[in-house]
Motif scaffolding. Structure first.
Motif, PDB file in Angstrom:
ATOM      1  N   SER A 119       0.809  -1.201   0.181  1.00  0.00           N
ATOM      2  CA  SER A 119       0.026  -0.159  -0.074  1.00  0.00           C
ATOM      3  C   SER A 119       1.112   0.979  -0.068  1.00  0.00           C
ATOM      4  O   SER A 119       2.098   1.013   0.218  1.00  0.00           O
ATOM      5  N   GLY A 120       0.123   2.473  -0.045  1.00  0.00           N
ATOM      6  CA  GLY A 120       0.953   3.700  -0.107  1.00  0.00           C
ATOM      7  C   GLY A 120       1.348   4.130   1.289  1.00  0.00           C
ATOM      8  O   GLY A 120       2.615   4.273   1.419  1.00  0.00           O
ATOM      9  N   ALA A 121       0.875   3.629   1.929  1.00  0.00           N
ATOM     10  CA  ALA A 121       1.153   4.294   3.553  1.00  0.00           C
ATOM     11  C   ALA A 121       2.481   3.248   4.006  1.00  0.00           C
ATOM     12  O   ALA A 121       3.374   3.777   4.476  1.00  0.00           O
ATOM     13  N   VAL A 124       5.295   4.760   2.277  1.00  0.00           N
ATOM     14  CA  VAL A 124       5.714   5.975   3.214  1.00  0.00           C
ATOM     15  C   VAL A 124       6.477   5.617   4.373  1.00  0.00           C
ATOM     16  O   VAL A 124       7.512   6.301   4.724  1.00  0.00           O
ATOM     17  N   PHE A 147      -1.264  14.651   2.735  1.00  0.00           N
ATOM     18  CA  PHE A 147      -1.834  13.255   2.830  1.00  0.00           C
ATOM     19  C   PHE A 147      -0.714  12.178   2.578  1.00  0.00           C
ATOM     20  O   PHE A 147      -0.573  12.080   1.491  1.00  0.00           O
ATOM     21  N   HIS A 148      -0.357  11.480   3.700  1.00  0.00           N
ATOM     22  CA  HIS A 148       0.355  10.442   3.147  1.00  0.00           C
ATOM     23  C   HIS A 148       0.076   9.077   3.905  1.00  0.00           C
ATOM     24  O   HIS A 148       0.821   7.826   3.311  1.00  0.00           O
ATOM     25  N   GLY A 149      -1.166   8.893   4.328  1.00  0.00           N
ATOM     26  CA  GLY A 149      -1.805   7.476   4.786  1.00  0.00           C
ATOM     27  C   GLY A 149      -2.090   7.490   6.176  1.00  0.00           C
ATOM     28  O   GLY A 149      -1.973   8.498   6.827  1.00  0.00           O
ATOM     29  N   GLU A 223       4.466  16.077  -1.736  1.00  0.00           N
ATOM     30  CA  GLU A 223       3.703  15.601  -3.050  1.00  0.00           C
ATOM     31  C   GLU A 223       3.864  16.446  -3.946  1.00  0.00           C
ATOM     32  O   GLU A 223       3.474  17.875  -3.515  1.00  0.00           O
ATOM     33  N   ASP A 256       6.234  12.035  -2.802  1.00  0.00           N
ATOM     34  CA  ASP A 256       5.184  11.074  -2.427  1.00  0.00           C
ATOM     35  C   ASP A 256       4.447  11.113  -3.672  1.00  0.00           C
ATOM     36  O   ASP A 256       3.688  12.027  -3.755  1.00  0.00           O
ATOM     37  N   VAL A 258       2.233   8.555  -4.876  1.00  0.00           N
ATOM     38  CA  VAL A 258       1.013   7.670  -4.714  1.00  0.00           C
ATOM     39  C   VAL A 258      -0.018   8.132  -5.367  1.00  0.00           C
ATOM     40  O   VAL A 258      -0.421   7.073  -6.106  1.00  0.00           O
ATOM     41  N   GLN A 259      -0.377   9.297  -5.525  1.00  0.00           N
ATOM     42  CA  GLN A 259      -1.595   9.764  -6.236  1.00  0.00           C
ATOM     43  C   GLN A 259      -1.249  10.534  -7.628  1.00  0.00           C
ATOM     44  O   GLN A 259      -1.773  10.052  -8.458  1.00  0.00           O
ATOM     45  N   LYS A 285      -1.282   3.145  -5.555  1.00  0.00           N
ATOM     46  CA  LYS A 285      -2.493   3.459  -6.196  1.00  0.00           C
ATOM     47  C   LYS A 285      -2.468   2.836  -7.544  1.00  0.00           C
ATOM     48  O   LYS A 285      -2.442   1.684  -7.856  1.00  0.00           O
TER      49      LYS A 285
HETATM   50  C1  LIG Z   1       0.036  11.247  -1.695  1.00  0.00           C
HETATM   51  C2  LIG Z   1      -0.660   9.924  -0.934  1.00  0.00           C
HETATM   52  N1  LIG Z   1       0.282   9.167  -0.200  1.00  0.00           N
HETATM   53  C3  LIG Z   1       0.077   8.076   0.544  1.00  0.00           C
HETATM   54  C4  LIG Z   1      -1.338   7.601   0.458  1.00  0.00           C
HETATM   55  C5  LIG Z   1      -1.730   6.423   1.234  1.00  0.00           C
HETATM   56  O1  LIG Z   1      -1.980   5.412   0.371  1.00  0.00           O
HETATM   57  P1  LIG Z   1      -2.637   3.874   0.788  1.00  0.00           P
HETATM   58  O2  LIG Z   1      -4.129   4.212   1.096  1.00  0.00           O
HETATM   59  O3  LIG Z   1      -2.559   3.197  -0.201  1.00  0.00           O
HETATM   60  O4  LIG Z   1      -2.195   3.567   2.231  1.00  0.00           O
HETATM   61  C6  LIG Z   1      -2.228   8.410  -0.171  1.00  0.00           C
HETATM   62  C7  LIG Z   1      -3.757   7.731  -0.273  1.00  0.00           C
HETATM   63  O5  LIG Z   1      -4.635   8.607  -0.703  1.00  0.00           O
HETATM   64  C8  LIG Z   1      -1.964   9.462  -0.904  1.00  0.00           C
HETATM   65  O6  LIG Z   1      -2.805  10.109  -1.601  1.00  0.00           O
END
Ligand SMILES: Cc1ncc(COP(=O)(O)O)c(C=O)c1O
Length: 434
Positions: A119-121, A124, A147-149, A223, A256, A258-259, A285
Motif C-alpha cells: 500500500s501507499g502508507a 511511506v 496526505f501520506h496515509g 507531494e 510522495d 502515490v496519487q 495506487k
Molecule cells: C499522496 C498519498 N500518499 C499516501 C497515500 C496512502 O496510500 P494508501 O491508502 O494506499 O495507504 C495516499 C492515499 O490517498 C496518498 O494520496
C-alpha cells in the motif's frame, strides 16, 4: 455511458449497504452510496445494474481502466503459477523484474533500488525509516495539507485534516510541518498567484531557527501535486527551491507520488515537470491498476546503507500484484496513456474552465495537470452537493481539500467520455446553486 435507472441506492445496493453497516468498521469514510459490482474501462456498474462514468478511478488507482484485458490476463496467468512466496526471505524473479521496470522510470540520479509494499502508507513508512536510517538524523518534515496515509508514521506526516489525528496521540515523534506551496485564485478578480516565499521563510526563519537545526533533519516529504489536500499544483520553481534547500543542508528530498504518479499527470511522475530529482520516490495506487502494490525507490547508495533484516514484508511485492504492475507499465507504454492523459486532461480542463467562467459565484478555481484536476467551489456545502448530484446523474467524482471536487478518471478516458463528463458536470454545477 451513464445510465441510472433506479433510485440510489437501488434495492440490491440498499440490501448490501444495510448488511455492510452491521459488520464493518465505523471509521470507513464512505462518500456516497455507490455499490460497484463490476467495471470495465471507465464505466462502473452497480449492484442494481446502473452504469456510472468513473472520474474517480477507484481513488486514482485504476490507471489502465477497470479490468484492462492485459492486466487481467497477466494476473490470471500468474495466479495459476505462484500465488505467494515471500520476496523478503527468498528470491522471486517477478519481484526483481518489477523493481527494475520501476527503477527504469524513476527520475532519480544514478542507479536506483526499490522496495515493494502492499500500500501507499506502507511505502511511506518504509521511506521514512530509510531516510532516518541512511542519514542518522531524527527529524522529518512534511507539509500542511499533505496526505501520506493512515499508519502511524504516515498519519503523523499527514496534515490535511485534524480529524486524521484526533484520538490517536501521541503521534510519532520528530515530525514537523511547514506551509505548502501557495497557489490561489482571487475569487473576485480570478487572478492566480504563486507565493514561494512563505514556505522557505517559515523553514529558514522559524522551524530551523526555533525548533530543530537543519543538520538534524533527515528528509522533507513532498507531494509534487498535493492530492487529498485539494489537488494543489505547486510552481516548478517551488519544487526546485525545495531541492536546493535540501542540498544546502544534506536533507533527503522524498517525493510522495502515490496519487500523482504512474502517468496521472501526463508524465510518469509529476515531479518530472519541474526537472527536480528526488532522493526517494514513493508510489502505489495506479502502479498495479487496482491490485495492492506500492513501492519506494531510492538512490542505490541510500538503500545499500541498511543491512539485511532492517526492513522487510511478508506480502510486499507479492507475485500477482507484481504481474499486474508489470502489465500496467507495459499498457501505459503501448497504449500511449501518458499522451492520452495530457490530451484528455487539457480538454477537460478547458471545458471545466468554461464552466467556471459561466458560474463564477459557484466555482472559484480549476487547476491541475493531466488527469489530476481539481475544481474548487465557494463552499464545502456546494462541493458536497455537486458530488452527490453528479452521482445521481451517473458521474463519479470525489471531494478533497476543503471544498474541491477532484476529477481523476482512468488514463484510458476517451474524448467521448470526457465530453459526457463535462456535460453532466455543467448541468450539475448549473443546478448546484439552487
Ligand atoms: C499522496 C498519498 N500518499 C499516501 C497515500 C496512502 O496510500 P494508501 O491508502 O494506499 O495507504 C495516499 C492515499 O490517498 C496518498 O494520496
Amino acid at each position: 455511458m451513464p445510465d441510472v435507472r433506479t433510485e440510489l441506492p437501488g434495492p440490491a445496493g440498499r440490501a448490501i449497504i444495510d448488511a455492510d453497516a452491521a459488520v464493518t468498521s465505523g471509521s470507513l469514510p464512505r462518500a456516497y452510496p455507490l455499490v460497484p459490482r463490476r467495471a470495465y474501462g471507465s464505466v462502473v456498474e452497480d449492484a442494481d445494474g446502473n452504469l456510472f462514468l468513473d472520474c474517480n478511478a477507484g481513488i486514482a488507482v485504476t490507471s489502465t481502466g477497470h479490468c484492462h484485458p492485459a492486466v487481467v490476463a497477466a494476473v490470471t496467468a500468474q495466479a495459476t503459477e505462484l500465488l505467494h512466496y515471500s520476496a523478503s526471505d527468498f528470491y522471486l524473479p517477478i519481484y526483481s523484474r518489477m523493481c527494475s521496470a520501476l527503477a527504469a522510470t524513476a527520475p532519480i540520479d544514478g542507479p536506483v533500488r526499490a522496495f515493494l509494499t502492499n500500500s501507499g502508507a506502507e511505502a511511506v513508512e518504509g521511506a521514512m525509516k530509510l531516510a532516518r536510517y541512511a542519514t542518522g538524523r531524527p527529524y522529518v518534515i512534511s507539509f500542511f495539507g499533505a496526505f501520506h496515509g493512515r499508519t502511524y508514521g504516515a498519519m503523523t506526516l499527514t496534515a490535511s485534516k485534524a480529524k486524521y489525528h484526533k484520538g490517536f496521540g501521541p503521534l510519532v515523534p520528530g515530525v514537523l510541518h511547514a506551509p505548502y506551496a501557495f497557489n490561489r485564485v482571487d475569487p473576485d478578480t480570478g487572478a492566480r498567484s504563486h507565493d514561494e516565499e512563505e514556505t522557505f521563510d517559515y523553514l529558514e526563519n522559524t522551524l530551523f531557527r526555533y525548533q530543530v537545526p537543519p543538520s538534524e533533519v533527515a528528509a522533507i516529504f513532498v507531494e509534487p501535486v498535493q492530492g487529498e489536500g485539494g489537488y494543489i499544483v505547486p510552481h516548478a520553481a517551488w519544487l526546485a527551491r525545495l531541492r536546493s534547500l535540501c542540498d544546502k543542508y544534506g536533507i533527503l528530498l522524498v517525493a510522495d507520488e502515490v496519487q500523482s504518479g504512474m502517468g496521472r499527470t501526463g508524465r510518469m511522475w509529476a515531479i518530472e515537470y519541474s526537472g527536480v530529482r528526488p532522493d526517494i520516490l514513493i508510489s502505489a495506487k495506479g502502479i498495479a491498476s487496482g491490485l495492492p502494490l506500492g513501492a519506494f525507490m531510492a538512490r542505490a547508495p541510500l538503500m545499500e546503507k541498511w543491512g539485511a533484516g532492517a526492513h522487510g514484508s511478508t506480502y510486499g511485492g507479492s507475485p500477482v500484484p507484481c504481474a499486474a504492475g508489470l502489465a500496467t507499465l507495459s499498457v501505459i507504454e503501448s497504449e500511449g496513456l501518458l499522451a492520452n492523459a495530457t490530451e484528455q486532461g487539457e480538454f477537460l480542463m478547458s471545458g471545466l474552465r468554461e464552466i467556471w467562467a459561466e458560474h463564477p459565484k459557484t466555482v472559484t478555481d480549476v487547476r491541475g495537470v493531466g488527469l489530476m484536476i481539481g475544481v474548487e467551489f465557494r463552499s464545502a456545502e456546494l462541493a458536497e452537493r455537486v458530488q452527490l448530484r453528479a452521482f445521481e446523474r451517473g458521474l463519479l467524482v470525489l471531494e478533497c481539500g476543503e471544498s474541491t471536487i477532484r476529477v481523476s478518471p482512468p488514463l484510458v478516458f476517451t474524448r467521448e467520455q470526457a465530453t459526457t463528463a463535462l456535460r453532466i458536470f455543467a448541468e450539475v454545477v448549473n443546478s448546484a446553486g439552487t
